[in-house]
Scaffold this active site. Structure first.
Site, PDB file in Angstrom:
ATOM      1  N   ASN A 174     -11.932  29.339  12.594  1.00  0.00           N
ATOM      2  CA  ASN A 174     -12.824  29.612  13.730  1.00  0.00           C
ATOM      3  C   ASN A 174     -12.283  29.110  15.069  1.00  0.00           C
ATOM      4  OD1 ASN A 174     -15.362  29.134  11.406  1.00  0.00           O
ATOM      5  ND2 ASN A 174     -15.205  31.006  12.586  1.00  0.00           N
ATOM      6  N   LYS A 231     -12.869  25.105   7.472  1.00  0.00           N
ATOM      7  CA  LYS A 231     -13.401  26.351   8.061  1.00  0.00           C
ATOM      8  C   LYS A 231     -12.987  26.476   9.528  1.00  0.00           C
ATOM      9  CE  LYS A 231     -15.703  30.149   8.052  1.00  0.00           C
ATOM     10  NZ  LYS A 231     -16.801  30.430   8.884  1.00  0.00           N
TER      11      LYS A 231
HETATM   12  N1  LIG Z   1     -21.275  36.657  11.041  1.00  0.00           N
HETATM   13  C1  LIG Z   1     -20.397  36.064  10.264  1.00  0.00           C
HETATM   14  O1  LIG Z   1     -19.605  36.729   9.580  1.00  0.00           O
HETATM   15  C2  LIG Z   1     -20.352  34.586  10.133  1.00  0.00           C
HETATM   16  C3  LIG Z   1     -21.169  33.748  10.876  1.00  0.00           C
HETATM   17  N2  LIG Z   1     -21.147  32.394  10.659  1.00  0.00           N
HETATM   18  C4  LIG Z   1     -22.036  31.479  11.373  1.00  0.00           C
HETATM   19  O2  LIG Z   1     -23.376  31.708  10.915  1.00  0.00           O
HETATM   20  C5  LIG Z   1     -24.326  31.462  11.962  1.00  0.00           C
HETATM   21  C6  LIG Z   1     -25.142  32.730  12.201  1.00  0.00           C
HETATM   22  O3  LIG Z   1     -24.259  33.751  12.653  1.00  0.00           O
HETATM   23  P1  LIG Z   1     -24.663  35.288  12.677  1.00  0.00           P
HETATM   24  O4  LIG Z   1     -25.541  35.609  11.536  1.00  0.00           O
HETATM   25  O5  LIG Z   1     -23.404  36.042  12.844  1.00  0.00           O
HETATM   26  O6  LIG Z   1     -25.508  35.340  14.016  1.00  0.00           O
HETATM   27  P2  LIG Z   1     -26.501  36.470  14.552  1.00  0.00           P
HETATM   28  O7  LIG Z   1     -26.428  36.399  16.021  1.00  0.00           O
HETATM   29  O8  LIG Z   1     -26.223  37.764  13.848  1.00  0.00           O
HETATM   30  O9  LIG Z   1     -27.913  35.964  14.053  1.00  0.00           O
HETATM   31  C7  LIG Z   1     -28.598  34.868  14.583  1.00  0.00           C
HETATM   32  C8  LIG Z   1     -30.061  35.112  14.325  1.00  0.00           C
HETATM   33  O10 LIG Z   1     -30.814  33.988  14.747  1.00  0.00           O
HETATM   34  C9  LIG Z   1     -31.995  34.476  15.330  1.00  0.00           C
HETATM   35  N3  LIG Z   1     -32.616  33.509  16.226  1.00  0.00           N
HETATM   36  C10 LIG Z   1     -32.065  32.860  17.263  1.00  0.00           C
HETATM   37  N4  LIG Z   1     -32.985  32.094  17.864  1.00  0.00           N
HETATM   38  C11 LIG Z   1     -34.139  32.272  17.178  1.00  0.00           C
HETATM   39  C12 LIG Z   1     -35.461  31.777  17.310  1.00  0.00           C
HETATM   40  N5  LIG Z   1     -35.781  30.932  18.279  1.00  0.00           N
HETATM   41  N6  LIG Z   1     -36.400  32.186  16.432  1.00  0.00           N
HETATM   42  C13 LIG Z   1     -36.095  33.058  15.453  1.00  0.00           C
HETATM   43  N7  LIG Z   1     -34.871  33.577  15.277  1.00  0.00           N
HETATM   44  C14 LIG Z   1     -33.913  33.187  16.134  1.00  0.00           C
HETATM   45  C15 LIG Z   1     -31.546  35.701  16.102  1.00  0.00           C
HETATM   46  O11 LIG Z   1     -32.675  36.488  16.424  1.00  0.00           O
HETATM   47  P3  LIG Z   1     -32.588  37.643  17.550  1.00  0.00           P
HETATM   48  O12 LIG Z   1     -31.873  38.780  16.905  1.00  0.00           O
HETATM   49  O13 LIG Z   1     -33.990  37.928  17.866  1.00  0.00           O
HETATM   50  O14 LIG Z   1     -31.815  37.056  18.704  1.00  0.00           O
HETATM   51  C16 LIG Z   1     -30.621  36.331  15.065  1.00  0.00           C
HETATM   52  O15 LIG Z   1     -31.354  37.134  14.182  1.00  0.00           O
HETATM   53  C17 LIG Z   1     -23.488  31.019  13.168  1.00  0.00           C
HETATM   54  O16 LIG Z   1     -23.384  29.628  13.185  1.00  0.00           O
HETATM   55  C18 LIG Z   1     -22.094  31.645  12.884  1.00  0.00           C
HETATM   56  O17 LIG Z   1     -21.073  30.962  13.547  1.00  0.00           O
HETATM   57  C19 LIG Z   1     -20.348  31.847   9.708  1.00  0.00           C
HETATM   58  C20 LIG Z   1     -19.512  32.637   8.984  1.00  0.00           C
HETATM   59  C21 LIG Z   1     -19.429  34.054   9.135  1.00  0.00           C
HETATM   60  C1  LIG Z   2     -13.917  33.344   9.785  1.00  0.00           C
HETATM   61  C2  LIG Z   2     -15.106  34.246   9.655  1.00  0.00           C
HETATM   62  C3  LIG Z   2     -14.716  35.660   9.853  1.00  0.00           C
HETATM   63  C4  LIG Z   2     -15.481  34.104   8.192  1.00  0.00           C
HETATM   64  O1  LIG Z   2     -14.391  33.982   7.371  1.00  0.00           O
HETATM   65  C5  LIG Z   2     -16.182  33.717  10.598  1.00  0.00           C
HETATM   66  O2  LIG Z   2     -16.600  32.622  10.388  1.00  0.00           O
HETATM   67  C6  LIG Z   2     -16.701  34.332  11.837  1.00  0.00           C
HETATM   68  O3  LIG Z   2     -16.597  35.514  12.157  1.00  0.00           O
HETATM   69  O4  LIG Z   2     -17.301  33.557  12.594  1.00  0.00           O
END
Ligand SMILES: NC(=O)C1=CN([C@@H]2O[C@H](COP(=O)(O)OP(=O)(O)OC[C@H]3O[C@@H](n4cnc5c(N)ncnc54)[C@H](OP(=O)(O)O)[C@@H]3O)[C@@H](O)[C@H]2O)C=CC1
Ligand SMILES: CC(C)(CO)C(=O)C(=O)O
Length: 306
Positions: free
Chosen positions: A190, A186
């Site tokens: 990234n 992965k």
């Molecule tokens: N988005 C994507 O396409 C991808 C993301 N990832 C990975 O997945 C993980 C999540 O990413 P993503 O969903 O994009 O991130 P976001 O920023 O969209 O979401 C993170 C969430 O965590 C919440 N959060 C943070 N701190 C707290 C807390 N103390 N209590 C409660 N909630 C909390 C935030 O709340 P608040 O909104 O209130 O700040 C937010 O809702 C990361 O590690 C990212 O690298 C992996 C693959 C793809």
């Molecule tokens: C690589 C990707 C787009 C998922 O495939 C991702 O992990 C990100 O946006 O952080």
């Protein structure tokens, strides 16, 4: 029925939690800023795998209100991991399993310190998800989640069972019997794309690929990641470099999750995506000059932003 809690309900947490709940799983969401909107409007998904609305939602503001569950899915940024010690205990009973869907390295280790390695799983989401407004997630490409056990079990993989539940919830998923290699696989995406999108000042993936210099840097960083993985005993086919570059062309002007954090002034998952892989690479004696230079450029950008 098994109870699930989503810790970190942003793009990833809302999306996978809603898909599982729509399939009849008992899912509770730990919400912060989206709490009121989700209570009122539910969770809305606009997805290449079909639009959907989950309403009502089991929405909570604290882990104590949720109570013990059978599976915790961690989907907050790794920058919030210091809160594990306070947030996870109220959600755990003696057999609670944990799945982290976070990017980068070091997350499973942190969870294993709290509940023991045999209860931890990792999932790598090869998917493009963005939370466009409170409770609203847009899923523009991809979808596969690769799930593996942190510690290979003597019998009966927990991850294999979870893959079946994900698939039944309209989430493409596959089992990996080698989670460490899957994590490095992965990172092949990234490390360069999330990294250069910050190092170049907050640019989308189409612009990185349109510029011959950054495109060649992407290839070089991917080569370093594959070399580092090999030094650590994780074999990755170098053909993935072309595969990932072609796949990314199809994402158009994609904003990697770390780039969004950077431009919006939020903390970036620097330790998980760049520092920890670099530390492990060096410890294994891998020559990774492009990873190293990229990490310095990101740090410089983050310093400038302060
Ligand atoms: N988005 C994507 O396409 C991808 C993301 N990832 C990975 O997945 C993980 C999540 O990413 P993503 O969903 O994009 O991130 P976001 O920023 O969209 O979401 C993170 C969430 O965590 C919440 N959060 C943070 N701190 C707290 C807390 N103390 N209590 C409660 N909630 C909390 C935030 O709340 P608040 O909104 O209130 O700040 C937010 O809702 C990361 O590690 C990212 O690298 C992996 C693959 C793809
Ligand atoms: C690589 C990707 C787009 C998922 O495939 C991702 O992990 C990100 O946006 O952080």
């Amino acid at each position: 029925m098994k109870r699930i809690a989503i810790v970190g309900a942003g793009a990833v947490g809302l999306y996978y939690g809603a898909r599982l709940a729509l399939n009849g799983e008992d899912v509770s969401f730990l919400l912060r800023s989206d709490y009121e909107a989700v209570e009122e409007q539910g969770i809305r998904l606009e997805s290449v795998h079909g639009d959907a609305v989950l309403k009502p939602v089991k929405a909570f503001r604290t882990a104590e209100e949720i109570g013990p569950v059978d599976l915790i899915i961690v989907a907050w940024k790794a920058t919030a991991n210091d809160l594990f010690e306070s947030v996870l205990p109220p959600l755990c009973h003696e057999e609670t399993q944990l799945l982290t869907l976070q990017n980068g390295l070091g997350n499973c280790e942190r969870l294993a310190e709290i509940v023991g390695p045999e209860r931890v799983m990792g999932g790598l989401c090869f998917v493009c998800l963005n939370r466009l407004s409170e409770g609203f997630v847009k899923h523009t490409a991809g979808g596969k989640v690769t799930i593996g056990d942190w510690l290979a079990p003597p019998a009966g993989s927990k991850a294999e069972e979870l893959v079946r539940r994900f698939k039944s919830a309209n989430i493409p998923a596959e089992f990996s019997d080698d989670l460490k290699t899957a994590q490095w696989r992965k990172l092949v995406w990234n490390t360069p794309f999330n990294g250069l999108s910050i190092a170049e000042g907050g640019v989308t993936t189409d612009r990185l690929l349109a510029d011959p210099e950054t495109k060649s840097e992407i290839r070089a960083v991917m080569g370093d990641v594959i070399r580092a993985a090999r030094a650590l005993g994780c074999e990755i086919d170098p053909a993935v470099v072309d595969f990932e570059i072609d796949r990314t062309k199809g994402m158009d002007a994609y904003r990697p999750s770390s780039m969004i954090d950077y431009v919006e002034g939020r903390e970036v998952e620097f330790d998980a995506i760049w520092a920890e892989p670099l530390r492990q690479a060096k410890l294994a004696g891998a020559d990774v000059p492009h990873m190293e230079a990229l990490a310095s450029r990101i740090q410089e950008r983050l310093r400038e932003r302060r």
